[in-house]
Scaffold this motif. Structure first.
Motif, mmCIF file in Angstrom:
data_model
loop_
_atom_site.group_PDB
_atom_site.id
_atom_site.type_symbol
_atom_site.label_atom_id
_atom_site.label_comp_id
_atom_site.label_asym_id
_atom_site.label_seq_id
_atom_site.Cartn_x
_atom_site.Cartn_y
_atom_site.Cartn_z
ATOM 1 N N TYR A 168 0.802 -1.226 0.000
ATOM 2 C CA TYR A 168 0.000 0.000 0.000
ATOM 3 C C TYR A 168 0.836 1.278 0.000
ATOM 4 O O TYR A 168 0.293 2.367 -0.074
ATOM 5 C CB TYR A 168 -0.947 0.014 1.198
ATOM 6 C CG TYR A 168 -0.254 -0.170 2.529
ATOM 7 C CD1 TYR A 168 0.430 0.874 3.127
ATOM 8 C CD2 TYR A 168 -0.273 -1.395 3.175
ATOM 9 C CE1 TYR A 168 1.080 0.708 4.337
ATOM 10 C CE2 TYR A 168 0.371 -1.572 4.385
ATOM 11 C CZ TYR A 168 1.040 -0.513 4.965
ATOM 12 O OH TYR A 168 1.673 -0.681 6.152
ATOM 13 N N ARG B 39 -4.976 8.975 -6.356
ATOM 14 C CA ARG B 39 -5.012 7.594 -6.855
ATOM 15 C C ARG B 39 -5.130 6.597 -5.707
ATOM 16 O O ARG B 39 -5.881 5.630 -5.784
ATOM 17 C CB ARG B 39 -3.750 7.280 -7.671
ATOM 18 C CG ARG B 39 -3.856 7.623 -9.126
ATOM 19 C CD ARG B 39 -2.784 6.952 -9.963
ATOM 20 N NE ARG B 39 -1.435 7.065 -9.476
ATOM 21 C CZ ARG B 39 -0.594 8.068 -9.752
ATOM 22 N NH1 ARG B 39 -0.990 9.051 -10.521
ATOM 23 N NH2 ARG B 39 0.628 8.074 -9.275
ATOM 24 N N ASP C 261 -6.387 7.158 -2.707
ATOM 25 C CA ASP C 261 -7.734 7.266 -2.128
ATOM 26 C C ASP C 261 -8.736 6.483 -2.970
ATOM 27 O O ASP C 261 -9.602 5.791 -2.440
ATOM 28 C CB ASP C 261 -8.178 8.726 -2.026
ATOM 29 C CG ASP C 261 -7.558 9.449 -0.843
ATOM 30 O OD1 ASP C 261 -6.971 8.772 0.040
ATOM 31 O OD2 ASP C 261 -7.659 10.695 -0.802
ATOM 32 N N GLU C 262 -8.612 6.596 -4.279
ATOM 33 C CA GLU C 262 -9.515 5.864 -5.182
ATOM 34 C C GLU C 262 -9.322 4.360 -5.044
ATOM 35 O O GLU C 262 -10.296 3.602 -5.001
ATOM 36 C CB GLU C 262 -9.274 6.300 -6.633
ATOM 37 C CG GLU C 262 -10.161 5.617 -7.631
ATOM 38 C CD GLU C 262 -11.652 5.850 -7.392
ATOM 39 O OE1 GLU C 262 -12.439 4.934 -7.682
ATOM 40 O OE2 GLU C 262 -12.008 6.933 -6.911
ATOM 41 N N GLU C 263 -8.070 3.898 -4.962
ATOM 42 C CA GLU C 263 -7.800 2.470 -4.769
ATOM 43 C C GLU C 263 -8.396 1.976 -3.459
ATOM 44 O O GLU C 263 -8.981 0.906 -3.395
ATOM 45 C CB GLU C 263 -6.287 2.200 -4.759
ATOM 46 C CG GLU C 263 -5.627 2.305 -6.092
ATOM 47 C CD GLU C 263 -4.103 2.216 -6.002
ATOM 48 O OE1 GLU C 263 -3.578 1.872 -4.919
ATOM 49 O OE2 GLU C 263 -3.446 2.512 -7.011
ATOM 50 N N ARG C 264 -8.243 2.780 -2.403
ATOM 51 C CA ARG C 264 -8.767 2.409 -1.087
ATOM 52 C C ARG C 264 -10.300 2.327 -1.132
ATOM 53 O O ARG C 264 -10.893 1.404 -0.619
ATOM 54 C CB ARG C 264 -8.292 3.420 -0.033
ATOM 55 C CG ARG C 264 -8.522 3.002 1.372
ATOM 56 C CD ARG C 264 -7.840 3.886 2.418
ATOM 57 N NE ARG C 264 -7.855 5.319 2.167
ATOM 58 C CZ ARG C 264 -6.798 6.031 1.760
ATOM 59 N NH1 ARG C 264 -5.645 5.443 1.556
ATOM 60 N NH2 ARG C 264 -6.903 7.326 1.567
ATOM 61 N N ARG C 265 -10.927 3.302 -1.794
ATOM 62 C CA ARG C 265 -12.395 3.268 -1.934
ATOM 63 C C ARG C 265 -12.845 2.036 -2.715
ATOM 64 O O ARG C 265 -13.831 1.396 -2.362
ATOM 65 C CB ARG C 265 -12.881 4.533 -2.640
ATOM 66 C CG ARG C 265 -13.512 5.512 -1.701
ATOM 67 C CD ARG C 265 -14.099 6.701 -2.417
ATOM 68 N NE ARG C 265 -13.191 7.814 -2.198
ATOM 69 C CZ ARG C 265 -12.473 8.417 -3.134
ATOM 70 N NH1 ARG C 265 -12.590 8.074 -4.392
ATOM 71 N NH2 ARG C 265 -11.652 9.388 -2.839
ATOM 72 N N ARG C 266 -12.117 1.716 -3.779
ATOM 73 C CA ARG C 266 -12.461 0.559 -4.604
ATOM 74 C C ARG C 266 -12.328 -0.739 -3.806
ATOM 75 O O ARG C 266 -13.186 -1.616 -3.878
ATOM 76 C CB ARG C 266 -11.564 0.513 -5.837
ATOM 77 C CG ARG C 266 -12.187 -0.228 -6.985
ATOM 78 C CD ARG C 266 -11.403 -0.124 -8.283
ATOM 79 N NE ARG C 266 -10.872 1.184 -8.545
ATOM 80 C CZ ARG C 266 -9.580 1.429 -8.771
ATOM 81 N NH1 ARG C 266 -8.697 0.452 -8.774
ATOM 82 N NH2 ARG C 266 -9.150 2.651 -9.007
ATOM 83 N N ARG C 267 -11.249 -0.855 -3.010
ATOM 84 C CA ARG C 267 -11.054 -2.056 -2.188
ATOM 85 C C ARG C 267 -12.171 -2.206 -1.161
ATOM 86 O O ARG C 267 -12.636 -3.300 -0.900
ATOM 87 C CB ARG C 267 -9.711 -1.997 -1.456
ATOM 88 C CG ARG C 267 -8.532 -2.465 -2.232
ATOM 89 C CD ARG C 267 -7.318 -2.689 -1.351
ATOM 90 N NE ARG C 267 -7.030 -1.609 -0.426
ATOM 91 C CZ ARG C 267 -6.232 -0.587 -0.666
ATOM 92 N NH1 ARG C 267 -5.623 -0.502 -1.823
ATOM 93 N NH2 ARG C 267 -6.016 0.342 0.244
ATOM 94 N N ARG C 268 -12.576 -1.098 -0.568
ATOM 95 C CA ARG C 268 -13.613 -1.155 0.467
ATOM 96 C C ARG C 268 -14.986 -1.453 -0.109
ATOM 97 O O ARG C 268 -15.838 -2.002 0.586
ATOM 98 C CB ARG C 268 -13.667 0.162 1.237
ATOM 99 C CG ARG C 268 -12.502 0.310 2.172
ATOM 100 C CD ARG C 268 -12.600 1.577 2.951
ATOM 101 N NE ARG C 268 -11.453 1.717 3.837
ATOM 102 C CZ ARG C 268 -11.069 2.839 4.380
ATOM 103 N NH1 ARG C 268 -11.744 3.940 4.157
ATOM 104 N NH2 ARG C 268 -10.018 2.876 5.164
ATOM 105 N N SER C 269 -15.224 -1.069 -1.367
ATOM 106 C CA SER C 269 -16.552 -1.267 -1.948
ATOM 107 C C SER C 269 -16.788 -2.710 -2.397
ATOM 108 O O SER C 269 -17.922 -3.104 -2.614
ATOM 109 C CB SER C 269 -16.760 -0.319 -3.126
ATOM 110 O OG SER C 269 -15.919 -0.672 -4.206
ATOM 111 N N VAL C 270 -15.727 -3.485 -2.531
ATOM 112 C CA VAL C 270 -15.878 -4.884 -2.922
ATOM 113 C C VAL C 270 -16.408 -5.663 -1.721
ATOM 114 O O VAL C 270 -15.787 -5.714 -0.675
ATOM 115 C CB VAL C 270 -14.525 -5.482 -3.398
ATOM 116 C CG1 VAL C 270 -14.656 -6.962 -3.678
ATOM 117 C CG2 VAL C 270 -14.035 -4.743 -4.616
#
Length: 181
Positions: A71, A113, A115-124
């Protein structure tokens, strides 16, 4: 927002980079001169941007890259061209002499970028295990029997408890079962 760690061989260089970042709205979590210090700070943080020079007191950037978690990302400030070994998805290269706006733009873009990756990981959504499904079903059954509710009403109640307590649905179901039994 990602944590920013500034790491340079010379403490005065680290302090000047820290001052530039802070003046431009970034929060600097740590200032280091050694790679071991950087790695110790990374163990305590979720996502980090390391702004550093090619050489630290105890290691070079390639060794830091090999030892840092997935990360973390590096913004390398150095003279000359980037070395092949230092090029990876974890590293952004800024050439000396450094322009302040280039540093701010790179750290800001990298932060966005991450923050977007973290949001994407959390939304799965992680699928529930059979034990968790059984726990939720038992709580719904108990609510339906005690309160004469339909299954959707019991489910909505569990969702509301989950949101109110900040827990996931299986944890909320466990709390409801403990409370009602």
């Amino acid at each position: 927002m990602a944590n920013v760690i500034v790491a340079f061989f010379k403490p005065e260089e680290a302090k000047s980079i820290q001052n530039v970042l802070v003046r431009n709205g970034f929060s600097v979590a740590a200032v280091c001169t050694a790679g071991a210090q950087v790695l110790a700070h990374l163990d305590q943080m979720e996502s980090s941007i390391i702004v550093c020079g090619r050489k630290l007191t105890d290691m070079m950037v390639p060794e830091l890259l090999d030892n840092m978690p997935e990360y973390a990302r590096i913004v390398l400030i150095a003279q000359g061209e980037p070395r092949e070994r230092e090029q990876s998805g974890k590293l952004t290269y800024l050439k000396m002499p450094l322009k302040v706006q280039d540093l701010i733009r790179e750290v800001g873009a990298l932060n966005a970028r991450m923050d977007e990756e973290r949001r994407r990981r959390r939304s799965v959504r992680r699928p529930r295990s059979p034990e968790e499904e059984e726990l939720v079903q038992r709580a719904k059954t108990l609510l339906m029997n005690r309160n004469h509710w339909t299954e959707p009403q019991a489910h909505r109640y569990l969702q509301r408890v989950s949101m109110d307590t900040g827990t996931n649905l299986p944890e909320s179901a466990g709390m409801v079962l403990k409370m009602m039994q």
